[in-house]
Write a protein that holds these residues in place. Structure first.
Motif, PDB file in Angstrom:
ATOM      1  N   TYR A 210       0.846  -1.197   0.000  1.00 25.38           N
ATOM      2  CA  TYR A 210       0.000   0.000   0.000  1.00 25.38           C
ATOM      3  C   TYR A 210       0.882   1.249   0.000  1.00 25.38           C
ATOM      4  O   TYR A 210       1.754   1.429   0.839  1.00 25.38           O
ATOM      5  CB  TYR A 210      -0.904   0.003   1.233  1.00 25.38           C
ATOM      6  N   GLY A 211       0.649   2.099  -0.978  1.00 22.58           N
ATOM      7  CA  GLY A 211       1.444   3.312  -1.122  1.00 22.58           C
ATOM      8  C   GLY A 211       2.670   3.145  -1.991  1.00 22.58           C
ATOM      9  O   GLY A 211       3.247   4.142  -2.433  1.00 22.58           O
ATOM     10  N   ARG A 212       3.078   1.907  -2.234  1.00 19.18           N
ATOM     11  CA  ARG A 212       4.235   1.655  -3.089  1.00 19.18           C
ATOM     12  C   ARG A 212       3.817   1.242  -4.493  1.00 19.18           C
ATOM     13  O   ARG A 212       4.283   1.809  -5.479  1.00 19.18           O
ATOM     14  CB  ARG A 212       5.119   0.560  -2.477  1.00 19.18           C
ATOM     15  N   LEU A 213       2.943   0.257  -4.583  1.00 19.11           N
ATOM     16  CA  LEU A 213       2.453  -0.202  -5.882  1.00 19.11           C
ATOM     17  C   LEU A 213       0.953   0.018  -6.048  1.00 19.11           C
ATOM     18  O   LEU A 213       0.494   0.345  -7.138  1.00 19.11           O
ATOM     19  CB  LEU A 213       2.773  -1.690  -6.076  1.00 19.11           C
ATOM     20  N   ILE A 214       0.203  -0.199  -4.996  1.00 13.93           N
ATOM     21  CA  ILE A 214      -1.252  -0.105  -5.085  1.00 13.93           C
ATOM     22  C   ILE A 214      -1.752   0.998  -4.170  1.00 13.93           C
ATOM     23  O   ILE A 214      -1.162   1.283  -3.131  1.00 13.93           O
ATOM     24  CB  ILE A 214      -1.922  -1.458  -4.725  1.00 13.93           C
ATOM     25  N   LYS A 215      -2.852   1.597  -4.589  1.00 11.36           N
ATOM     26  CA  LYS A 215      -3.443   2.689  -3.836  1.00 11.36           C
ATOM     27  C   LYS A 215      -4.748   2.224  -3.187  1.00 11.36           C
ATOM     28  O   LYS A 215      -5.205   1.102  -3.386  1.00 11.36           O
ATOM     29  CB  LYS A 215      -3.700   3.885  -4.757  1.00 11.36           C
ATOM     30  N   GLN A 216      -5.331   3.132  -2.400  1.00 10.37           N
ATOM     31  CA  GLN A 216      -6.541   2.788  -1.672  1.00 10.37           C
ATOM     32  C   GLN A 216      -7.678   2.434  -2.624  1.00 10.37           C
ATOM     33  O   GLN A 216      -8.429   1.481  -2.387  1.00 10.37           O
ATOM     34  CB  GLN A 216      -6.936   3.971  -0.787  1.00 10.37           C
ATOM     35  N   LYS A 217      -7.788   3.173  -3.725  1.00  6.76           N
ATOM     36  CA  LYS A 217      -8.851   2.905  -4.680  1.00  6.76           C
ATOM     37  C   LYS A 217      -8.694   1.527  -5.310  1.00  6.76           C
ATOM     38  O   LYS A 217      -9.688   0.823  -5.538  1.00  6.76           O
ATOM     39  CB  LYS A 217      -8.831   3.997  -5.754  1.00  6.76           C
ATOM     40  N   ALA A 253      -7.851  -2.474   9.600  1.00  6.67           N
ATOM     41  CA  ALA A 253      -7.020  -2.284  10.789  1.00  6.67           C
ATOM     42  C   ALA A 253      -5.612  -1.833  10.428  1.00  6.67           C
ATOM     43  O   ALA A 253      -4.961  -1.110  11.206  1.00  6.67           O
ATOM     44  CB  ALA A 253      -6.965  -3.584  11.600  1.00  6.67           C
ATOM     45  N   ASP A 254      -5.123  -2.201   9.249  1.00  6.90           N
ATOM     46  CA  ASP A 254      -3.791  -1.775   8.805  1.00  6.90           C
ATOM     47  C   ASP A 254      -3.813  -0.417   8.126  1.00  6.90           C
ATOM     48  O   ASP A 254      -2.800  -0.001   7.526  1.00  6.90           O
ATOM     49  CB  ASP A 254      -3.217  -2.816   7.823  1.00  6.90           C
ATOM     50  N   ASP A 255      -4.956   0.292   8.182  1.00 13.57           N
ATOM     51  CA  ASP A 255      -5.109   1.638   7.615  1.00 13.57           C
ATOM     52  C   ASP A 255      -4.928   1.663   6.102  1.00 13.57           C
ATOM     53  O   ASP A 255      -4.524   2.686   5.530  1.00 13.57           O
ATOM     54  CB  ASP A 255      -4.128   2.627   8.264  1.00 13.57           C
ATOM     55  N   CYS A 256      -5.234   0.558   5.448  1.00 15.47           N
ATOM     56  CA  CYS A 256      -5.205   0.534   3.984  1.00 15.47           C
ATOM     57  C   CYS A 256      -6.553   0.924   3.393  1.00 15.47           C
ATOM     58  O   CYS A 256      -6.619   1.347   2.236  1.00 15.47           O
ATOM     59  CB  CYS A 256      -4.801  -0.856   3.487  1.00 15.47           C
ATOM     60  N   LEU A 257      -7.620   0.762   4.155  1.00 11.26           N
ATOM     61  CA  LEU A 257      -8.961   1.135   3.734  1.00 11.26           C
ATOM     62  C   LEU A 257      -9.658   1.852   4.882  1.00 11.26           C
ATOM     63  O   LEU A 257      -9.399   1.546   6.062  1.00 11.26           O
ATOM     64  CB  LEU A 257      -9.780  -0.098   3.320  1.00 11.26           C
ATOM     65  N   ARG A 293      -6.859  -6.540  18.376  1.00 14.59           N
ATOM     66  CA  ARG A 293      -6.989  -7.992  18.247  1.00 14.59           C
ATOM     67  C   ARG A 293      -6.861  -8.459  16.802  1.00 14.59           C
ATOM     68  O   ARG A 293      -6.505  -9.611  16.557  1.00 14.59           O
ATOM     69  CB  ARG A 293      -8.339  -8.442  18.814  1.00 14.59           C
ATOM     70  N   LEU A 294      -7.165  -7.580  15.875  1.00 15.87           N
ATOM     71  CA  LEU A 294      -7.070  -7.977  14.478  1.00 15.87           C
ATOM     72  C   LEU A 294      -5.632  -8.222  14.044  1.00 15.87           C
ATOM     73  O   LEU A 294      -5.411  -8.812  12.976  1.00 15.87           O
ATOM     74  CB  LEU A 294      -7.702  -6.906  13.582  1.00 15.87           C
ATOM     75  N   ASP A 295      -4.660  -7.785  14.812  1.00 16.24           N
ATOM     76  CA  ASP A 295      -3.273  -8.081  14.469  1.00 16.24           C
ATOM     77  C   ASP A 295      -3.002  -9.578  14.518  1.00 16.24           C
ATOM     78  O   ASP A 295      -2.092 -10.071  13.842  1.00 16.24           O
ATOM     79  CB  ASP A 295      -2.318  -7.359  15.427  1.00 16.24           C
TER      80      ASP A 295
END
Length: 451
Positions: A210-217, A253-257, A293-295
């Protein structure tokens, strides 16, 4: 036409006929010719000449107004001009680029000067500036099927080395122009058919990409396709809705979405399976300390777990197996632990349970379990022998609590040897009990007496 005929008659009358020159006013020579016949012949000849006049013949006025026929060179016939594309010296005309209906010289298609026509109404002289011209190679984007195969290969390779930087580099080298959402889609679909440890690695990979190759969209677009394909994914993975829900919650939880993406997906008309996945993700995010807990939503990897935890899990699955007798469930639990290097502990705990139970039912059940694990190559012969060797090493300590431990162990070994997953040589490894010594009464002077 009459004027032309008269002129031709006058000219022909001066020609030599039968070797004599005939003139209009002179007398006939020695070889006289009948004027009447000559006149008739001239008339006939004049008629043929009138028809044979061509583009290369002309009539001009001679001296004294006399018309004269001038024969010009006939250029259109018997022309020796070469038409085979070669010059007189045998060279190719214009380098093979001349002539009607030819493509031109090789490489002329890249000639910008020839491609730009100054008479073109759209002609712009600024285009001729070299600073404004950039040439680059363009490779067409691969098809969806080719991209999915390439991404699947890279994901499976990532499961082997576990290096997210290496995986990012290999994925960036793929010819992906506008279909970056396929990385999210294919990664999750591949992880559905693998173990929890590989699913954990997939979540880590998506977070690093995320942020390197792929974006949130593009991540959201990938999950959109997955939710729409759940009716097909459930055929190979029955718990696909639950797993996809866990992936979606972990990605949030990983702030990707953003968390509101769940409400956005709910507004679409997905199937009931997709609604189950969305409900699962919503519940995981709304439990107390859900983001923390999702970790560990996929659990901790096999070798990363503490030894005490693994021992406790093995004891629990053995007790559950003895109560239920469900062999397939026991095998599934063993595989989920993902500790093939620690399977000797399972053999050790199983043999100790047999010794402590001292009943035929436990011996038969444990022998059946070890046989099934050995045949499925889940427990290797090395792990099997190592587990029994550990029991032999502590047999004296076990005998303190279970005096008949040696007899029970020998009986259980016979069942295992007959089942075919142990060699008979293992009987020689059982420690022999030394003759037990005891003290005699004090009247004997405290001497030792053989039993």
């Amino acid at each position: 036409m009459a004027e032309v005929d008269d002129a031709v008659i006058d000219v022909v009358a001066s020609e030599v006929v039968n070797g004599c020159t005939i003139t209009g006013d002179s007398d006939y020579s020695d070889k006289a010719v009948d004027p009447t016949s000559v006149e008739m012949r001239v008339k006939r000849k004049a008629k043929r000449l009138a028809k044979s006049l061509s583009r290369d013949s002309g009539i001009v006025n001679g001296h004294g107004g006399t018309a004269t026929v001038v024969q010009l060179k006939r250029r259109w016939k018997n022309n020796r001009k070469s038409r085979n594309g070669f010059t007189k010296r045998g060279e190719i005309k214009k380098g093979g680029a001349g002539g009607k209906g030819v493509w031109g010289k090789l490489g002329e298609e890249s000639d910008l000067d020839a491609a730009i026509d100054m008479k073109d109404p759209n002609y712009d002289s600024d285009l001729l500036d070299d600073d404004n011209i950039v040439l680059r190679e363009i490779t067409p984007e691969s098809s969806d099927e080719e991209l999915k195969n390439s991404i699947t290969f890279n994901i499976l390779e990532y499961y082997e080395h576990g290096d997210t930087d290496e995986a990012a580099m290999t994925l960036s080298e793929l010819n992906i122009v506008s279909k970056w959402h396929l990385i999210t889609q294919v990664s999750v679909e591949v992880a559905l058919e693998h173990k929890p440890s590989q699913r954990e690695m997939t979540s880590v990979l998506l977070s690093d990409l995320y942020g390197r190759l792929i974006k949130q969209k593009e991540i959201a677009q990938g999950f959109d396709v997955i939710l729409a394909n759940l009716p097909d994914l459930i055929l190979d993975t029955p718990d696909a809705p639950i797993v996809v829900g866990c992936f979606l919650a972990r990605t949030i939880a990983d702030d990707c979405l953003p968390p509101k993406i769940i409400d956005f997906f709910k507004e679409k008309n997905y199937s009931d399976l997709a609604n189950q996945a969305l409900i699962k993700a919503h519940n995981l995010l709304n439990i107390k300390h859900g983001l923390t807990r999702l970790d560990n939503v996929w659990g901790v990897g096999g070798s990363l777990r503490p030894v005490q935890y693994l021992v406790r899990q093995m004891n629990m699955l053995l007790d559950e197996y003895l109560c239920s007798g469900d062999l397939q469930e026991a095998i599934r639990c063993i595989l989920e632990l993902e500790v093939p290097h620690f399977h000797h502990e399972l053999v050790y705990e199983a043999v100790v349970d047999v010794i402590e139970a001292m009943n035929t039912h436990t011996e038969i059940s444990m022998c059946k379990l070890l046989k099934a694990l050995y045949d499925a190559i889940i427990i290797t012969p090395e792990m099997m022998n190592k587990g029994f060797d550990r029991v032999f090493d502590v047999l004296d300590d076990i005998s303190i609590d279970v005096p008949l431990a040696s007899a029970v162990l020998e009986r259980f070994l016979d069942k295992c040897i007959n089942a075919g997953f142990l060699e008979r040589d293992v009987l020689h490894k059982i420690p022999t009990r030394a003759s037990r010594k005891r003290y005699v009464s004090e009247g004997d002077g405290g001497r030792l007496k053989e039993a």
